[in-house]
Design a protein around this motif. Structure first.
Motif, PDB file in Angstrom:
ATOM      1  N   PHE A  59       5.628-131.916 -18.178  1.00  0.00           N
ATOM      2  CA  PHE A  59       5.826-131.045 -19.574  1.00  0.00           C
ATOM      3  C   PHE A  59       4.481-130.969 -20.487  1.00  0.00           C
ATOM      4  O   PHE A  59       3.914-132.161 -20.307  1.00  0.00           O
ATOM      5  N   THR A  60       4.362-130.076 -21.324  1.00  0.00           N
ATOM      6  CA  THR A  60       3.619-130.162 -22.255  1.00  0.00           C
ATOM      7  C   THR A  60       4.239-129.789 -23.622  1.00  0.00           C
ATOM      8  O   THR A  60       4.889-128.963 -23.848  1.00  0.00           O
ATOM      9  N   VAL A  61       3.653-130.800 -24.706  1.00  0.00           N
ATOM     10  CA  VAL A  61       4.417-130.534 -25.931  1.00  0.00           C
ATOM     11  C   VAL A  61       3.315-130.005 -26.874  1.00  0.00           C
ATOM     12  O   VAL A  61       2.212-130.192 -26.931  1.00  0.00           O
ATOM     13  N   VAL A  62       3.793-128.647 -27.280  1.00  0.00           N
ATOM     14  CA  VAL A  62       2.963-127.879 -28.244  1.00  0.00           C
ATOM     15  C   VAL A  62       3.486-127.891 -29.624  1.00  0.00           C
ATOM     16  O   VAL A  62       4.776-127.603 -30.035  1.00  0.00           O
ATOM     17  N   LEU A  63       2.404-128.280 -30.560  1.00  0.00           N
ATOM     18  CA  LEU A  63       2.764-128.218 -32.026  1.00  0.00           C
ATOM     19  C   LEU A  63       2.495-126.597 -32.264  1.00  0.00           C
ATOM     20  O   LEU A  63       1.612-126.197 -32.329  1.00  0.00           O
ATOM     21  N   THR A  64       3.694-126.009 -32.827  1.00  0.00           N
ATOM     22  CA  THR A  64       3.410-124.609 -33.025  1.00  0.00           C
ATOM     23  C   THR A  64       3.216-124.457 -34.673  1.00  0.00           C
ATOM     24  O   THR A  64       2.855-123.316 -35.039  1.00  0.00           O
ATOM     25  N   ASP A  65       3.795-125.526 -35.290  1.00  0.00           N
ATOM     26  CA  ASP A  65       3.530-125.318 -36.989  1.00  0.00           C
ATOM     27  C   ASP A  65       3.637-126.803 -37.386  1.00  0.00           C
ATOM     28  O   ASP A  65       4.544-127.445 -37.104  1.00  0.00           O
ATOM     29  N   GLY A  66       2.744-127.116 -38.293  1.00  0.00           N
ATOM     30  CA  GLY A  66       2.470-128.484 -39.000  1.00  0.00           C
ATOM     31  C   GLY A  66       3.740-128.355 -40.035  1.00  0.00           C
ATOM     32  O   GLY A  66       4.032-129.542 -40.500  1.00  0.00           O
ATOM     33  N   GLY A  67       4.209-127.691 -40.487  1.00  0.00           N
ATOM     34  CA  GLY A  67       5.227-127.666 -41.405  1.00  0.00           C
ATOM     35  C   GLY A  67       4.728-127.863 -42.743  1.00  0.00           C
ATOM     36  O   GLY A  67       3.440-128.066 -43.179  1.00  0.00           O
ATOM     37  N   ASP A  68       5.661-128.266 -43.715  1.00  0.00           N
ATOM     38  CA  ASP A  68       5.398-128.615 -45.265  1.00  0.00           C
ATOM     39  C   ASP A  68       4.710-129.892 -45.321  1.00  0.00           C
ATOM     40  O   ASP A  68       4.121-130.172 -46.454  1.00  0.00           O
ATOM     41  N   LYS A  69       5.401-130.758 -44.426  1.00  0.00           N
ATOM     42  CA  LYS A  69       4.990-132.335 -44.645  1.00  0.00           C
ATOM     43  C   LYS A  69       3.894-132.791 -43.860  1.00  0.00           C
ATOM     44  O   LYS A  69       4.113-133.499 -43.014  1.00  0.00           O
ATOM     45  N   LYS A  70       2.733-132.045 -43.681  1.00  0.00           N
ATOM     46  CA  LYS A  70       1.605-132.280 -43.065  1.00  0.00           C
ATOM     47  C   LYS A  70       1.131-133.708 -42.841  1.00  0.00           C
ATOM     48  O   LYS A  70       0.899-134.245 -41.616  1.00  0.00           O
ATOM     49  N   ILE A  71       1.299-134.404 -43.811  1.00  0.00           N
ATOM     50  CA  ILE A  71       0.681-135.788 -43.839  1.00  0.00           C
ATOM     51  C   ILE A  71       1.608-136.587 -42.860  1.00  0.00           C
ATOM     52  O   ILE A  71       1.181-137.246 -42.017  1.00  0.00           O
ATOM     53  N   ASN A  72       3.098-136.348 -43.026  1.00  0.00           N
ATOM     54  CA  ASN A  72       3.853-137.252 -42.183  1.00  0.00           C
ATOM     55  C   ASN A  72       3.757-136.411 -40.601  1.00  0.00           C
ATOM     56  O   ASN A  72       3.577-137.526 -39.599  1.00  0.00           O
ATOM     57  N   VAL A  73       3.373-135.404 -40.492  1.00  0.00           N
ATOM     58  CA  VAL A  73       3.026-134.914 -38.787  1.00  0.00           C
ATOM     59  C   VAL A  73       1.898-135.592 -38.871  1.00  0.00           C
ATOM     60  O   VAL A  73       1.699-136.031 -37.463  1.00  0.00           O
ATOM     61  N   ILE A  74       0.711-135.420 -39.385  1.00  0.00           N
ATOM     62  CA  ILE A  74      -0.515-136.074 -39.045  1.00  0.00           C
ATOM     63  C   ILE A  74      -0.444-137.830 -38.574  1.00  0.00           C
ATOM     64  O   ILE A  74      -0.849-138.015 -37.600  1.00  0.00           O
ATOM     65  N   LYS A  75       0.415-138.536 -39.262  1.00  0.00           N
ATOM     66  CA  LYS A  75       0.849-139.791 -39.030  1.00  0.00           C
ATOM     67  C   LYS A  75       1.338-139.772 -37.406  1.00  0.00           C
ATOM     68  O   LYS A  75       1.240-140.852 -36.928  1.00  0.00           O
ATOM     69  N   GLU A  76       2.808-138.927 -37.433  1.00  0.00           N
ATOM     70  CA  GLU A  76       3.117-138.955 -36.042  1.00  0.00           C
ATOM     71  C   GLU A  76       2.116-138.608 -34.908  1.00  0.00           C
ATOM     72  O   GLU A  76       2.204-139.295 -34.056  1.00  0.00           O
ATOM     73  N   ILE A  77       1.346-137.758 -35.091  1.00  0.00           N
ATOM     74  CA  ILE A  77       0.391-137.148 -34.223  1.00  0.00           C
ATOM     75  C   ILE A  77      -0.574-138.688 -33.833  1.00  0.00           C
ATOM     76  O   ILE A  77      -0.766-138.923 -32.702  1.00  0.00           O
ATOM     77  N   ARG A  78      -0.860-139.169 -34.604  1.00  0.00           N
ATOM     78  CA  ARG A  78      -1.725-140.535 -34.689  1.00  0.00           C
ATOM     79  C   ARG A  78      -1.187-141.331 -34.052  1.00  0.00           C
ATOM     80  O   ARG A  78      -1.336-142.163 -33.129  1.00  0.00           O
ATOM     81  N   SER A  79       0.151-141.605 -34.101  1.00  0.00           N
ATOM     82  CA  SER A  79       0.978-142.684 -33.441  1.00  0.00           C
ATOM     83  C   SER A  79       1.238-142.180 -32.056  1.00  0.00           C
ATOM     84  O   SER A  79       1.124-142.963 -31.048  1.00  0.00           O
ATOM     85  N   ILE A  80       1.352-140.887 -31.686  1.00  0.00           N
ATOM     86  CA  ILE A  80       1.423-140.559 -30.183  1.00  0.00           C
ATOM     87  C   ILE A  80       0.258-140.446 -29.553  1.00  0.00           C
ATOM     88  O   ILE A  80       0.172-140.845 -28.392  1.00  0.00           O
ATOM     89  N   ARG A  81      -1.005-139.995 -30.288  1.00  0.00           N
ATOM     90  CA  ARG A  81      -2.301-139.838 -29.358  1.00  0.00           C
ATOM     91  C   ARG A  81      -3.267-140.790 -30.274  1.00  0.00           C
ATOM     92  O   ARG A  81      -3.756-140.336 -31.269  1.00  0.00           O
ATOM     93  N   THR A  82      -3.025-142.161 -29.741  1.00  0.00           N
ATOM     94  CA  THR A  82      -4.025-143.101 -30.452  1.00  0.00           C
ATOM     95  C   THR A  82      -5.337-143.010 -30.270  1.00  0.00           C
ATOM     96  O   THR A  82      -6.139-143.653 -30.876  1.00  0.00           O
ATOM     97  N   ASP A  83      -5.722-141.805 -29.300  1.00  0.00           N
ATOM     98  CA  ASP A  83      -6.964-141.645 -29.104  1.00  0.00           C
ATOM     99  C   ASP A  83      -7.730-140.879 -30.274  1.00  0.00           C
ATOM    100  O   ASP A  83      -9.023-140.518 -30.238  1.00  0.00           O
ATOM    101  N   LEU A  84      -7.013-140.239 -31.039  1.00  0.00           N
ATOM    102  CA  LEU A  84      -7.260-139.531 -32.319  1.00  0.00           C
ATOM    103  C   LEU A  84      -7.517-140.049 -33.131  1.00  0.00           C
ATOM    104  O   LEU A  84      -6.651-140.986 -33.698  1.00  0.00           O
ATOM    105  N   GLY A  85      -8.759-139.818 -34.287  1.00  0.00           N
ATOM    106  CA  GLY A  85      -8.952-140.280 -35.381  1.00  0.00           C
ATOM    107  C   GLY A  85      -8.216-139.482 -36.394  1.00  0.00           C
ATOM    108  O   GLY A  85      -7.349-138.534 -36.251  1.00  0.00           O
TER     109      GLY A  85
END
Length: 126
Positions: A59-85
């Motif tokens: 499966f592929t997880v696709v982020l379709t919209d960052g939403g209103d709380k982008k900072i929280n979403v960015i934090k989660e992305i970094r915890s999921i994808r540890t290769d990203l700064g």
């Protein structure tokens, strides 16, 4: 005309209700359960090739919209994808729709989707 050809002709002339009754009578007589191909043959319809439906395993997880709380979403992305700064995670969120993670199991995809949705993002699993 051979016995088998005669039998085929007779079975082809049966209505659907008669074919169902015949199927039940044969089940009782022989002590077996008729499968779907037997019912198709009894009705006289052509046997269509049955294609096995492959269950999706990757499966592929696709982020379709960052939403209103982008900072929280960015934090989660970094915890999921540890290769990203921080910048790469921010670019991924702001560049939605983007693939977050590809070729993963169904369970992992569901976990990631839940984490991102809880953070305020909109996510699809494909």
């Amino acid at each position: 005309m051979s016995k088998l050809e005669k039998l085929v002709e007779d079975l082809s002339a049966l209505s659907v209700l008669e074919a169902a009754e015949l199927s039940k009578l044969l089940e009782d007589k022989w002590g077996v359960s008729a499968a779907a191909p037997v019912a198709v043959a009894a009705v006289g319809g052509p046997a269509a090739p049955v294609e096995a439906v492959e269950e999706q395993t990757e499966f592929t997880v696709v982020l379709t919209d960052g939403g209103d709380k982008k900072i929280n979403v960015i934090k989660e992305i970094r915890s999921i994808r540890t290769d990203l700064g921080l910048k790469e995670a921010k670019d991924l969120v702001e560049g939605a729709p983007q693939n977050v993670k590809e070729n993963i199991s169904k369970q992992e995809a569901a976990d990631i989707k839940k984490k991102l949705e809880d953070a305020g993002a909109k996510v699809e699993v494909k």
